[in-house]
Design an enzyme around this catalytic site. Sequence first.
Site, PDB file in Angstrom:
ATOM      1  CE  LYS A 159       0.943   1.362   4.399  1.00  9.67           C
ATOM      2  NZ  LYS A 159       1.832   2.514   4.633  1.00  9.67           N
TER       3      LYS A 159
ATOM      4  CG  ASP B 265      -0.457  -0.045   8.102  1.00  8.13           C
ATOM      5  OD1 ASP B 265      -1.259   0.856   8.433  1.00  8.13           O
ATOM      6  OD2 ASP B 265       0.755   0.162   7.917  1.00  8.13           O
TER       7      ASP B 265
HETATM    8  O1  C5P Z   1       0.271  -1.136  14.496  1.00  6.41           O
HETATM    9  P1  C5P Z   1       1.719  -1.353  14.194  1.00  6.41           P
HETATM   10  O2  C5P Z   1       2.295  -2.519  14.946  1.00  6.41           O
HETATM   11  O3  C5P Z   1       2.006  -1.418  12.728  1.00  6.41           O
HETATM   12  O4  C5P Z   1       2.467  -0.058  14.697  1.00  6.41           O
HETATM   13  C1  C5P Z   1       3.857  -0.009  14.836  1.00  6.41           C
HETATM   14  C2  C5P Z   1       4.237   1.220  15.635  1.00  6.41           C
HETATM   15  O5  C5P Z   1       3.957   2.421  14.876  1.00  6.41           O
HETATM   16  C3  C5P Z   1       3.456   1.404  16.936  1.00  6.41           C
HETATM   17  O6  C5P Z   1       4.046   0.681  17.982  1.00  6.41           O
HETATM   18  C4  C5P Z   1       3.558   2.917  17.149  1.00  6.41           C
HETATM   19  O7  C5P Z   1       4.823   3.260  17.660  1.00  6.41           O
HETATM   20  C5  C5P Z   1       3.500   3.446  15.713  1.00  6.41           C
HETATM   21  N1  C5P Z   1       2.125   3.818  15.345  1.00  6.41           N
HETATM   22  C6  C5P Z   1       1.555   4.940  15.902  1.00  6.41           C
HETATM   23  N2  C5P Z   1       0.287   5.294  15.561  1.00  6.41           N
HETATM   24  C7  C5P Z   1      -0.424   4.567  14.662  1.00  6.41           C
HETATM   25  C8  C5P Z   1       0.142   3.426  14.060  1.00  6.41           C
HETATM   26  C9  C5P Z   1       1.433   3.071  14.417  1.00  6.41           C
HETATM   27  O8  C5P Z   1       2.182   5.632  16.716  1.00  6.41           O
HETATM   28  N3  C5P Z   1      -1.655   4.956  14.349  1.00  6.41           N
END
Ligand code: C5P
Length: 303
Positions: free
Chosen positions: A12, A139
């Site tokens: 994406k 995601d």
């Molecule tokens: O959800 P995911 O594991 O992909 O997110 C990885 C990191 O990205 C989270 O631990 C956070 O630090 C950051 N993040 C965030 N806000 C979001 C998505 C991700 O701060 N909406």
Amino acid sequence: MAGEVVARAPAKVNVHLAVGPLRPDGFHELRTVYFAVSLFDTVTVRAGEGLAVSVTGVDADVVPTDRRNLVWRAAVLLAEHAGVRADATIAIAKAIPAAAGLAGGSADAAAALVALDALWGTRVSRTDLHLLAAQLGSDVPFSLLGGVALGAGRGEQLSPVLARTRWHWVLGIAGEGLSTPAVYGELDRLRATGTLPGDSGLAPTDPVIAALRSGPPSALAGALANDLQAPALALRPELGRALRAATGAGALAALVSGSGPTVAALAEDEQGAIRLAAELAGVGLFRTVRAVRGPVPGARLVG
Ligand code: C5P
């Protein structure tokens, strides 16, 4: 039980990514528009004893094959949810570069959920698959859904967006991977020091949604926006040259994809994307250059 099941899921780009305040749960409130492009990872699953994960293809050397892999966690979560044993041999064939801002790990997890659901015959509903996906990462629900979608919350609350046509992009992967938490952390730091304006309001998604409905690439080019671009550039100044190289080579517009370091360059049409890809492959700033199109569907069984 089927002998072998194959699924694939797309990369994406975020054509709009507005980042709000840091929430108590450690995530930032988002308004984003996800756009799935024609670069796919493929996940093949077979019956096994316990779990075994293998990885081949792009960046295979940096992707873990144990429980740190999102695919492993997807398998455990689905098995727990459905009340079956997490028995499978899982082979991930990667075309999406790792830690590139393209949701490659999320694509693998989404493809694994779809493939294992078929292998184990668990028939989990679309709604429950979405809930499992959201537990795996912000995601992952979009990697399941595909197409174009508005994402709210931490990105997991999705509403499909009508897209009028097909657009052509060139993805230029600049240098080594960037850590997503580090880029979000840099954004918070730049806002706290006043280097970037505060997060008082999330930029509205209406302009980009209108551009996606109207169709012309020039309209979409004028509406692209990413709050993570400034912190990604602060951590990786060479990205500025990569963005300038893309517009200098004829892209209608270029932006950092997600938390980077991929540069997504929008082309006028398919021929334009092929020319742009050839030119960008020659500038020495990108380790991989790929011409892609979108939107494309989310995680699907193959064959
Ligand atoms: O959800 P995911 O594991 O992909 O997110 C990885 C990191 O990205 C989270 O631990 C956070 O630090 C950051 N993040 C965030 N806000 C979001 C998505 C991700 O701060 N909406």
